[in-house]
Structure formats: structure tokens, C-alpha cells
Design a protein around this motif. Structure first.
Motif, PDB file in Angstrom:
ATOM      1  N   LEU A 283       0.841  -1.155   0.049  1.00 59.96           N
ATOM      2  CA  LEU A 283      -0.123  -0.118  -0.062  1.00 59.96           C
ATOM      3  C   LEU A 283       0.850   1.128  -0.068  1.00 59.96           C
ATOM      4  CD1 LEU A 283      -2.538  -1.013   2.706  1.00 59.96           C
ATOM      5  CD2 LEU A 283      -3.049  -0.921   0.236  1.00 59.96           C
ATOM      6  N   LEU A 284       0.243   2.281  -0.670  1.00 56.01           N
ATOM      7  CA  LEU A 284       1.030   3.785  -0.234  1.00 56.01           C
ATOM      8  C   LEU A 284      -0.027   4.629  -0.116  1.00 56.01           C
ATOM      9  CD1 LEU A 284       3.620   5.468  -1.128  1.00 56.01           C
ATOM     10  CD2 LEU A 284       2.441   5.703  -3.100  1.00 56.01           C
TER      11      LEU A 284
ATOM     12  N   GLY B 175      -1.274  -5.889   8.345  1.00 58.70           N
ATOM     13  CA  GLY B 175      -0.110  -6.706   8.152  1.00 58.70           C
ATOM     14  C   GLY B 175       0.466  -6.742   6.801  1.00 58.70           C
ATOM     15  N   ARG B 176      -0.033  -5.881   6.004  1.00 59.74           N
ATOM     16  CA  ARG B 176       0.723  -5.846   4.649  1.00 59.74           C
ATOM     17  C   ARG B 176       1.897  -4.828   4.564  1.00 59.74           C
ATOM     18  NH1 ARG B 176      -4.096  -4.462   0.144  1.00 59.74           N
ATOM     19  NH2 ARG B 176      -2.423  -4.256  -1.149  1.00 59.74           N
TER      20      ARG B 176
ATOM     21  N   HIS C 102       4.168  -1.804  16.191  1.00 61.55           N
ATOM     22  CA  HIS C 102       2.787  -2.168  16.192  1.00 61.55           C
ATOM     23  C   HIS C 102       2.480  -2.910  14.539  1.00 61.55           C
ATOM     24  CE1 HIS C 102       2.619   0.163  19.699  1.00 61.55           C
ATOM     25  NE2 HIS C 102       1.680  -0.613  19.947  1.00 61.55           N
ATOM     26  N   HIS C 103       3.506  -2.953  13.765  1.00 56.87           N
ATOM     27  CA  HIS C 103       3.417  -3.535  12.450  1.00 56.87           C
ATOM     28  C   HIS C 103       4.501  -4.363  12.040  1.00 56.87           C
ATOM     29  CE1 HIS C 103       1.347  -3.351   8.476  1.00 56.87           C
ATOM     30  NE2 HIS C 103       2.726  -3.245   7.803  1.00 56.87           N
ATOM     31  N   ARG C 104       4.095  -5.509  11.884  1.00 54.84           N
ATOM     32  CA  ARG C 104       5.064  -6.748  11.557  1.00 54.84           C
ATOM     33  C   ARG C 104       5.754  -6.773  10.141  1.00 54.84           C
ATOM     34  NH1 ARG C 104       3.564 -11.761  15.411  1.00 54.84           N
ATOM     35  NH2 ARG C 104       2.770 -10.641  17.016  1.00 54.84           N
ATOM     36  N   ALA C 105       4.923  -6.142   9.399  1.00 53.97           N
ATOM     37  CA  ALA C 105       5.358  -5.959   7.862  1.00 53.97           C
ATOM     38  C   ALA C 105       6.199  -4.926   7.606  1.00 53.97           C
ATOM     39  CB  ALA C 105       4.094  -6.040   6.946  1.00 53.97           C
ATOM     40  N   PRO C 106       7.117  -4.898   6.582  1.00 51.56           N
ATOM     41  CA  PRO C 106       7.861  -3.789   6.129  1.00 51.56           C
ATOM     42  C   PRO C 106       6.997  -2.610   6.013  1.00 51.56           C
ATOM     43  CG  PRO C 106       8.426  -5.627   5.118  1.00 51.56           C
ATOM     44  CD  PRO C 106       7.192  -5.943   5.801  1.00 51.56           C
ATOM     45  N   ALA C 107       7.491  -1.284   6.682  1.00 46.89           N
ATOM     46  CA  ALA C 107       6.924  -0.179   6.468  1.00 46.89           C
ATOM     47  C   ALA C 107       7.927   1.095   6.218  1.00 46.89           C
ATOM     48  CB  ALA C 107       6.104   0.300   7.620  1.00 46.89           C
TER      49      ALA C 107
ATOM     50  N   ASP D 214      10.972  -3.508  -3.471  1.00 49.30           N
ATOM     51  CA  ASP D 214      11.640  -4.697  -2.466  1.00 49.30           C
ATOM     52  C   ASP D 214      11.546  -4.162  -1.133  1.00 49.30           C
ATOM     53  OD1 ASP D 214      13.001  -6.701  -1.860  1.00 49.30           O
ATOM     54  OD2 ASP D 214      15.185  -5.990  -2.288  1.00 49.30           O
ATOM     55  N   PRO D 215      10.218  -4.114  -0.604  1.00 51.02           N
ATOM     56  CA  PRO D 215      10.129  -3.662   0.570  1.00 51.02           C
ATOM     57  C   PRO D 215      10.700  -4.496   1.631  1.00 51.02           C
ATOM     58  CG  PRO D 215       7.868  -4.071  -0.337  1.00 51.02           C
ATOM     59  CD  PRO D 215       9.157  -4.670  -1.397  1.00 51.02           C
ATOM     60  N   ARG D 216      11.321  -3.725   2.520  1.00 47.75           N
ATOM     61  CA  ARG D 216      12.117  -4.482   3.551  1.00 47.75           C
ATOM     62  C   ARG D 216      11.987  -3.889   4.996  1.00 47.75           C
ATOM     63  NH1 ARG D 216      17.508  -7.137   1.000  1.00 47.75           N
ATOM     64  NH2 ARG D 216      16.778  -6.895  -1.175  1.00 47.75           N
TER      65      ARG D 216
END
Length: 172
Positions: free
Chosen positions: A9-10, A119-120, A140-145, A170-172
Motif C-alpha cells: 500500500l502507498l 499486516g501488509r 505495532h506493524h510486523r510487515a515492512p513499512a 523490494d520492501p524490507r
């Protein structure tokens, strides 16, 4: 056959990133506004660089308005950018956490966009991102941000678009 992972998402703010404002050297650039789209009497819309639309559309992401413009972003800004209407992050109803977030220096959007991301991976483009927002998202957010702060006096630059494209691929 497994389903491909959804695109990141953006979350995109308007005032600051797309509409530069505030202190800066010299006048703000303005762009011609197609008479068919107009500005609804808002002269600030002429500050939106129409090239941002193609750059946003080329990113490998699902864009979401994260702005107090709400649905008005679809009415006034999408036509200027040549984009279809985008989903909108709604402002949450006032709650007890608002005061807690404000005291901690967190933006009202922080909790809302983490909840919306569910979670995205996501990138957030805004001119009001603080260290408190970064810390809260990390906890609070496990996915890359990626929390990408834009100078509101300049707005989105080529360097910002390049950084967003690189991270979204390539989100990390």
C-alpha cells in the motif's frame, strides 16, 4: 497455484507532498489547470505538478489517499493527475487514544493506516511524520513499512519518487 502477494500500500498525503506550502525561497511553481477539470476555486490546486499522476501510476503499489481532503481528493486531485478515484483512509472517530497519541507526538493517521494495512507492507508519504510515528509503527506493524517524510515547502521531488519506487519494488 499460489496467489501472488498483494502489492504494498502507498498512503499519500496531499498538503505538503502534492501541494507545496509554507516557507521556501522564491514563489511556488504553478501549472496550467485544464478547464475541464478546474480547481473548484481553490488556487492551491494549481501547485500540483500533473506529472505526479504518471509517476504515481507507475509505482508497484496500491495507492490510498491519507489526507484530510478525504473524498475531495478524488473529486479535485485525481482529475488533475489523470488518475481514477483512489481508496481513502477515513479519519477515525474521536476516541480516548487521540489525546494519548497527541501527547506522544503521534499523528492521527498512524494508528489508522497500520490498521488499514492489516499486516501488509506499506509506505506512508507525508510532511508531518515524526520519530514518534516511526517508533509506534515499528512496534505495532510486523510487515515492512517506509515512513517517507517530504519537505512541505518543496513537495515531492525526483529523489522522493526514486526512493519510493526502489522501496516498493523490494520492501524490507
Amino acid at each position: 497455484m499460489p496467489q501472488p502477494a498483494p502489492l504494498p500500500l502507498l498512503f499519500l498525503d496531499v498538503d505538503g507532498p502534492l501541494i507545496p506550502f509554507g516557507p521556501r525561497p522564491g514563489p511556488f511553481p504553478v501549472y496550467p489547470v485544464d478547464g475541464a477539470h478546474g480547481t473548484g476555486g481553490n488556487p492551491l490546486l494549481a501547485r500540483i505538478d500533473p506529472r505526479h499522476g504518471a509517476r504515481l501510476a507507475a509505482l508497484p503499489c496500491e495507492p490510498v489517499w491519507a489526507t484530510t481532503w478525504g473524498q475531495d481528493a478524488n473529486t479535485w486531485i485525481c482529475p488533475l493527475l489523470g488518475l481514477p478515484p483512489l481508496p481513502v483512509l477515513d479519519e477515525p472517530e474521536p476516541s480516548a487514544t487521540d489525546e494519548q497519541d497527541a501527547r506522544a507526538g503521534r499523528h492521527w493517521k498512524t494508528r489508522a493506516l497500520v490498521a488499514r494495512a492489516a499486516g501488509r507492507p506499506f509506505a506512508w508519504v507525508d510532511d508531518e511524520i515524526t520519530a514518534a510515528d516511526r517508533t509506534w509503527v515499528a512496534g505495532h506493524h510486523r510487515a515492512p513499512a517506509l515512513l517517507h517524510r517530504v519537505d512541505p515547502g518543496i513537495g515531492l521531488t525526483d529523489g522522493d519518487w526514486t526512493a519510493l519506487d526502489r522501496w516498493l519494488r523490494d520492501p524490507r
